[in-house]
Design a protein around this motif. Structure first.
Motif, PDB file in Angstrom:
ATOM      1  N   ALA A  50      53.705   3.230  19.763  1.00 52.47           N
ATOM      2  CA  ALA A  50      54.329   2.392  20.794  1.00 52.47           C
ATOM      3  C   ALA A  50      53.655   2.603  22.152  1.00 52.47           C
ATOM      4  O   ALA A  50      53.495   1.659  22.925  1.00 52.47           O
ATOM      5  CB  ALA A  50      55.824   2.685  20.881  1.00 52.47           C
ATOM      6  N   ARG A  54      51.570  -0.830  20.379  1.00 56.02           N
ATOM      7  CA  ARG A  54      51.949  -1.379  19.073  1.00 56.02           C
ATOM      8  C   ARG A  54      53.451  -1.631  19.063  1.00 56.02           C
ATOM      9  O   ARG A  54      54.242  -0.758  18.774  1.00 56.02           O
ATOM     10  CB  ARG A  54      51.579  -0.418  17.930  1.00 56.02           C
ATOM     11  CG  ARG A  54      50.155   0.061  17.894  1.00 56.02           C
ATOM     12  CD  ARG A  54      49.179  -1.076  17.678  1.00 56.02           C
ATOM     13  NE  ARG A  54      47.855  -0.645  17.293  1.00 56.02           N
ATOM     14  CZ  ARG A  54      46.933  -0.181  18.108  1.00 56.02           C
ATOM     15  NH1 ARG A  54      47.201  -0.027  19.389  1.00 56.02           N
ATOM     16  NH2 ARG A  54      45.736   0.146  17.664  1.00 56.02           N
ATOM     17  N   ARG A  55      53.827  -2.859  19.399  1.00 54.57           N
ATOM     18  CA  ARG A  55      55.255  -3.195  19.529  1.00 54.57           C
ATOM     19  C   ARG A  55      56.009  -3.101  18.204  1.00 54.57           C
ATOM     20  O   ARG A  55      57.217  -2.933  18.192  1.00 54.57           O
ATOM     21  CB  ARG A  55      55.403  -4.599  20.120  1.00 54.57           C
ATOM     22  CG  ARG A  55      54.761  -4.781  21.490  1.00 54.57           C
ATOM     23  CD  ARG A  55      55.419  -4.003  22.557  1.00 54.57           C
ATOM     24  NE  ARG A  55      56.599  -4.689  23.050  1.00 54.57           N
ATOM     25  CZ  ARG A  55      57.296  -4.297  24.076  1.00 54.57           C
ATOM     26  NH1 ARG A  55      56.937  -3.235  24.750  1.00 54.57           N
ATOM     27  NH2 ARG A  55      58.364  -4.943  24.449  1.00 54.57           N
ATOM     28  N   TRP A  56      55.305  -3.206  17.069  1.00 52.01           N
ATOM     29  CA  TRP A  56      55.966  -3.114  15.770  1.00 52.01           C
ATOM     30  C   TRP A  56      56.619  -1.739  15.574  1.00 52.01           C
ATOM     31  O   TRP A  56      57.540  -1.602  14.774  1.00 52.01           O
ATOM     32  CB  TRP A  56      54.986  -3.386  14.623  1.00 52.01           C
ATOM     33  CG  TRP A  56      53.833  -2.415  14.565  1.00 52.01           C
ATOM     34  CD1 TRP A  56      52.587  -2.600  15.082  1.00 52.01           C
ATOM     35  CD2 TRP A  56      53.827  -1.115  13.977  1.00 52.01           C
ATOM     36  NE1 TRP A  56      51.801  -1.495  14.862  1.00 52.01           N
ATOM     37  CE2 TRP A  56      52.546  -0.559  14.178  1.00 52.01           C
ATOM     38  CE3 TRP A  56      54.771  -0.353  13.309  1.00 52.01           C
ATOM     39  CZ2 TRP A  56      52.184   0.708  13.739  1.00 52.01           C
ATOM     40  CZ3 TRP A  56      54.421   0.921  12.867  1.00 52.01           C
ATOM     41  CH2 TRP A  56      53.135   1.433  13.074  1.00 52.01           C
ATOM     42  N   ALA A  57      56.162  -0.727  16.303  1.00 50.05           N
ATOM     43  CA  ALA A  57      56.689   0.631  16.141  1.00 50.05           C
ATOM     44  C   ALA A  57      58.065   0.798  16.789  1.00 50.05           C
ATOM     45  O   ALA A  57      58.768   1.766  16.498  1.00 50.05           O
ATOM     46  CB  ALA A  57      55.714   1.644  16.733  1.00 50.05           C
ATOM     47  N   ALA A  59      60.997  -0.992  16.551  1.00 51.48           N
ATOM     48  CA  ALA A  59      62.188  -1.130  15.694  1.00 51.48           C
ATOM     49  C   ALA A  59      62.438   0.126  14.852  1.00 51.48           C
ATOM     50  O   ALA A  59      63.556   0.655  14.859  1.00 51.48           O
ATOM     51  CB  ALA A  59      62.078  -2.374  14.814  1.00 51.48           C
TER      52      ALA A  59
END
Length: 114
Positions: A50, A54-57, A59
């Motif tokens: 993050a 890396r915005r996917w991290a 959640a």
């Protein structure tokens, strides 16, 4: 605020990693302490992703940190839990909420900046 939230969540993850070293085996039980350490290590990896954008991290990081905070809730209701552990659990839950809110707040552009 985003980086502040990540630092706070990372600090909480480090505390989780150290939990097996600080437990008396009863408060928290060693099985919970080891599980907490695993959650802490995974959280640290996700904080690293993050931090690099890396915005996917976010959640899974938020999910793990909230799960870690929920694991401390029994400290408020169980008999025989030392006062220091209850206070630490309270600070941990509050810091988790602040960290999660900080990473979720939208970025604000500076007035007049383009």
């Amino acid at each position: 605020m985003y980086r502040f939230g990540l630092m706070l969540l990372g600090l909480l993850a480090l505390v989780d990693v150290a939990t097996p070293l600080t437990t008396d085996g009863e408060h928290p039980p060693m099985s919970i302490a080891i599980g907490s350490a695993v959650v802490g290590v995974i959280s640290l990896v996700l904080v690293g992703f993050a931090w690099r954008g890396r915005r996917w991290a976010l959640a899974p990081l938020i999910t793990l940190r909230l799960a870690s905070a929920l694991l401390t809730v029994p400290a408020f209701f169980a008999d025989g839990v030392p006062t220091a552990a209850v206070v630490a659990a309270g600070f941990g839950v509050a810091a988790t909420v602040v960290g999660v809110i900080a990473v979720l707040l939208p970025k604000r552009e500076l007035a007049g900046a383009r």
